[in-house]
Design a protein around this motif. Structure first.
Motif, PDB file in Angstrom:
ATOM      1  N   HIS A 183       0.837  -1.205   0.000  1.00  0.00           N
ATOM      2  CA  HIS A 183       0.000   0.000   0.000  1.00  0.00           C
ATOM      3  C   HIS A 183       0.873   1.257   0.000  1.00  0.00           C
ATOM      4  CE1 HIS A 183      -3.976   1.934   0.801  1.00  0.00           C
ATOM      5  NE2 HIS A 183      -3.186   2.902   1.197  1.00  0.00           N
ATOM      6  N   THR A 184       1.938   1.257   0.770  1.00  0.00           N
ATOM      7  CA  THR A 184       2.843   2.405   0.830  1.00  0.00           C
ATOM      8  C   THR A 184       3.540   2.621  -0.504  1.00  0.00           C
ATOM      9  OG1 THR A 184       3.218   2.019   3.178  1.00  0.00           O
ATOM     10  CG2 THR A 184       4.828   3.394   2.041  1.00  0.00           C
ATOM     11  N   VAL A 185       3.876   1.527  -1.168  1.00  0.00           N
ATOM     12  CA  VAL A 185       4.500   1.639  -2.485  1.00  0.00           C
ATOM     13  C   VAL A 185       3.596   2.437  -3.416  1.00  0.00           C
ATOM     14  CG1 VAL A 185       5.166   0.320  -4.546  1.00  0.00           C
ATOM     15  CG2 VAL A 185       5.919  -0.431  -2.271  1.00  0.00           C
ATOM     16  N   TRP A 186       2.293   2.121  -3.393  1.00  0.00           N
ATOM     17  CA  TRP A 186       1.376   2.804  -4.305  1.00  0.00           C
ATOM     18  C   TRP A 186       0.920   4.156  -3.775  1.00  0.00           C
ATOM     19  CZ3 TRP A 186      -0.027   2.176  -9.265  1.00  0.00           C
ATOM     20  CH2 TRP A 186       0.495   1.049  -9.910  1.00  0.00           C
ATOM     21  N   ASP A 187       0.838   4.314  -2.476  1.00  0.00           N
ATOM     22  CA  ASP A 187       0.479   5.619  -1.921  1.00  0.00           C
ATOM     23  C   ASP A 187       1.568   6.658  -2.172  1.00  0.00           C
ATOM     24  OD1 ASP A 187      -2.068   5.689  -0.914  1.00  0.00           O
ATOM     25  OD2 ASP A 187      -1.489   5.514   1.187  1.00  0.00           O
ATOM     26  N   SER A 188       2.828   6.244  -2.037  1.00  0.00           N
ATOM     27  CA  SER A 188       3.901   7.233  -1.971  1.00  0.00           C
ATOM     28  C   SER A 188       5.127   6.931  -2.817  1.00  0.00           C
ATOM     29  CB  SER A 188       4.361   7.396  -0.508  1.00  0.00           C
ATOM     30  OG  SER A 188       3.289   7.743   0.335  1.00  0.00           O
ATOM     31  N   LEU A 189       5.655   5.714  -2.711  1.00  0.00           N
ATOM     32  CA  LEU A 189       7.014   5.467  -3.190  1.00  0.00           C
ATOM     33  C   LEU A 189       7.158   5.515  -4.705  1.00  0.00           C
ATOM     34  CD1 LEU A 189       8.088   2.704  -0.644  1.00  0.00           C
ATOM     35  CD2 LEU A 189       8.513   5.172  -0.560  1.00  0.00           C
ATOM     36  N   ILE A 190       6.173   5.027  -5.436  1.00  0.00           N
ATOM     37  CA  ILE A 190       6.253   5.100  -6.900  1.00  0.00           C
ATOM     38  C   ILE A 190       6.277   6.554  -7.353  1.00  0.00           C
ATOM     39  CG2 ILE A 190       5.038   4.613  -9.057  1.00  0.00           C
ATOM     40  CD1 ILE A 190       3.983   2.047  -7.715  1.00  0.00           C
ATOM     41  N   LEU A 191       5.373   7.355  -6.812  1.00  0.00           N
ATOM     42  CA  LEU A 191       5.316   8.769  -7.210  1.00  0.00           C
ATOM     43  C   LEU A 191       6.573   9.509  -6.783  1.00  0.00           C
ATOM     44  CD1 LEU A 191       1.598   9.699  -6.482  1.00  0.00           C
ATOM     45  CD2 LEU A 191       2.652   9.076  -8.663  1.00  0.00           C
ATOM     46  N   GLN A 192       7.107   9.188  -5.613  1.00  0.00           N
ATOM     47  CA  GLN A 192       8.334   9.845  -5.178  1.00  0.00           C
ATOM     48  C   GLN A 192       9.504   9.499  -6.093  1.00  0.00           C
ATOM     49  OE1 GLN A 192       8.971   8.945  -1.009  1.00  0.00           O
ATOM     50  NE2 GLN A 192       6.993   9.797  -0.422  1.00  0.00           N
ATOM     51  N   GLN A 193       9.562   8.261  -6.564  1.00  0.00           N
ATOM     52  CA  GLN A 193      10.643   7.895  -7.477  1.00  0.00           C
ATOM     53  C   GLN A 193      10.466   8.583  -8.825  1.00  0.00           C
ATOM     54  OE1 GLN A 193      12.335   4.037  -6.963  1.00  0.00           O
ATOM     55  NE2 GLN A 193      12.468   3.640  -9.162  1.00  0.00           N
ATOM     56  N   ILE A 254      -1.550  -4.184 -10.445  1.00  0.00           N
ATOM     57  CA  ILE A 254      -0.872  -4.069  -9.156  1.00  0.00           C
ATOM     58  C   ILE A 254      -0.417  -5.400  -8.594  1.00  0.00           C
ATOM     59  CG2 ILE A 254      -1.189  -3.407  -6.731  1.00  0.00           C
ATOM     60  CD1 ILE A 254      -2.804  -1.040  -7.714  1.00  0.00           C
ATOM     61  N   MET A 255      -1.273  -6.417  -8.665  1.00  0.00           N
ATOM     62  CA  MET A 255      -0.939  -7.692  -8.051  1.00  0.00           C
ATOM     63  C   MET A 255      -0.140  -8.624  -8.953  1.00  0.00           C
ATOM     64  SD  MET A 255      -1.723  -7.589  -4.931  1.00  0.00           S
ATOM     65  CE  MET A 255      -1.414  -9.322  -4.582  1.00  0.00           C
ATOM     66  N   VAL A 272       4.904  -0.218 -13.957  1.00  0.00           N
ATOM     67  CA  VAL A 272       3.670   0.371 -13.431  1.00  0.00           C
ATOM     68  C   VAL A 272       3.678   1.894 -13.330  1.00  0.00           C
ATOM     69  CG1 VAL A 272       3.244  -1.721 -12.083  1.00  0.00           C
ATOM     70  CG2 VAL A 272       4.364   0.238 -10.982  1.00  0.00           C
ATOM     71  N   LYS A 273       4.817   2.529 -13.538  1.00  0.00           N
ATOM     72  CA  LYS A 273       4.895   3.975 -13.256  1.00  0.00           C
ATOM     73  C   LYS A 273       3.936   4.797 -14.115  1.00  0.00           C
ATOM     74  CE  LYS A 273       9.070   4.680 -16.107  1.00  0.00           C
ATOM     75  NZ  LYS A 273       8.542   5.637 -17.111  1.00  0.00           N
ATOM     76  N   ASP A 274       3.727   4.394 -15.368  1.00  0.00           N
ATOM     77  CA  ASP A 274       2.795   5.146 -16.213  1.00  0.00           C
ATOM     78  C   ASP A 274       1.357   5.012 -15.720  1.00  0.00           C
ATOM     79  OD1 ASP A 274       4.885   5.972 -17.781  1.00  0.00           O
ATOM     80  OD2 ASP A 274       4.529   4.539 -19.395  1.00  0.00           O
ATOM     81  N   VAL A 275       1.032   3.877 -15.113  1.00  0.00           N
ATOM     82  CA  VAL A 275      -0.303   3.687 -14.546  1.00  0.00           C
ATOM     83  C   VAL A 275      -0.485   4.614 -13.351  1.00  0.00           C
ATOM     84  CG1 VAL A 275      -1.858   2.054 -13.410  1.00  0.00           C
ATOM     85  CG2 VAL A 275      -0.457   1.310 -15.356  1.00  0.00           C
ATOM     86  N   ALA A 276       0.539   4.733 -12.516  1.00  0.00           N
ATOM     87  CA  ALA A 276       0.455   5.637 -11.363  1.00  0.00           C
ATOM     88  C   ALA A 276       0.236   7.079 -11.822  1.00  0.00           C
ATOM     89  CB  ALA A 276       1.726   5.528 -10.528  1.00  0.00           C
TER      90      ALA A 276
END
Length: 301
Positions: A183-193, A254-255, A272-276
């Motif tokens: 959940h944290t990966v999708w809430d924050s970490l992908i966008l931060q990267q 995601i899964m 997945v970054k383009d999906v985010a």
């Protein structure tokens, strides 16, 4: 539908604030991008409501807020509020409760997946109706507005629309050689990267880049379909559609996780970054269209 408005006399005393601080990256980016698509009249009303808000606002730890009456700065208010005694009732309003069985089965059924009719879909509908209710005062309108700014962002994060393993919070993964929750990966970490950090510079980069893609890049052709259901008179139907759209991504994207020992900050991130980015864009234009409808009677798109 009657659009709501406030006195021109009050508006004449309003000083519109600039964007000079930040909060958690995804929510502030959604709000900041949305401001580029909100009409001037709608923004005047939004700013007036927030300028009159007397709620004591404590920002999330580590995320300073310079002006608690700014649309971007209040984007994280609902997360702070749910952690207070007064706001504890709202914690269940940020997500859906449907467990499903990803990646083989993802489906949203509001009659089964919204416990006691208290979930993110019904919350978006409720606070839209409250923001339109002329019998409520400006403080109540401010609370409804702050919830909408946040929840329209939440509903675009797929793991907020899926109850499996508590929305991914119980799924432990590797990210940059550290143990994290999915959940944290999708809430924050992908966008931060994507943005290169979690600060004001990152917010500006992310919001600027996504806005360019919406206005004239790879996402432009999809915008009309994303805002096709944003009429407040159909808000329960529309919010259900948004949640179903996000929910489907839990299975399709995601899964599709690599081996448990794999680091998600490498190949998974690339996949997945383009999906985010797309989900941030959807939330931004839907938020803008909904608020335009509420204050002007049309989406502005």
């Amino acid at each position: 539908m009657l659009a709501i408005s406030y006195s021109p006399l009050l508006l004449s005393f309003l000083c519109l604030s600039g964007i000079n601080a930040w909060g958690p990256l995804g929510h502030t980016a959604v709000a900041k991008i949305a401001t580029s698509f909100i009409t001037q009249y709608a923004m005047q009303n939004i700013s007036l409501i927030l300028s009159q808000d007397q709620d004591a606002f404590t920002p999330l730890k580590g995320w300073p807020v310079a002006n608690p009456h700014n649309m971007v700065d209040v984007a994280t208010w609902a997360d702070s509020y749910k952690n207070t005694p007064m706001g504890s009732f709202s914690s269940e309003l940020h997500s859906m409760g449907n467990p499903n069985d990803p990646p083989t089965h993802c489906h949203l059924d509001l009659s089964k997946d919204c416990h006691d009719q208290r979930c993110i879909v019904t919350a978006i509908a409720n606070y839209t109706e409250r923001l339109l209710d002329p019998s409520l005062d400006i403080q109540q309108h401010a609370q409804a507005l702050k919830f909408l700014i946040h929840l329209v962002g939440d509903v675009s994060q797929p793991l907020h629309t899926h109850g499996y393993e508590k929305g991914g919070n119980k799924i432990k993964v590797q990210w940059d050689n550290h143990k994290k929750r999915l959940h944290t990966v999708w809430d924050s970490l992908i966008l931060q990267q994507i943005a290169g950090g979690a600060n004001l510079a990152a917010l500006i980069k992310l919001s600027t880049d996504v806005e360019k893609e919406i206005k004239g890049g790879t996402l432009q052709s999809a915008v009309q379909s994303w805002v096709s259901c944003t009429d407040p008179n159909r808000i329960l139907e529309c919010a259900t559609e948004w949640a179903s759209d996000s929910n489907a991504l839990v299975c399709s994207i995601i899964m599709n996780l690599p081996a448990p020992t794999a680091d998600l900050s490498t190949d998974y991130y690339v996949a997945v970054k383009d999906v985010a980015v797309m989900q941030v864009a959807k939330a931004s234009v839907r938020l803008a269209a909904l608020l335009n409808y509420i204050f002007t009677g049309s989406s502005g798109f």
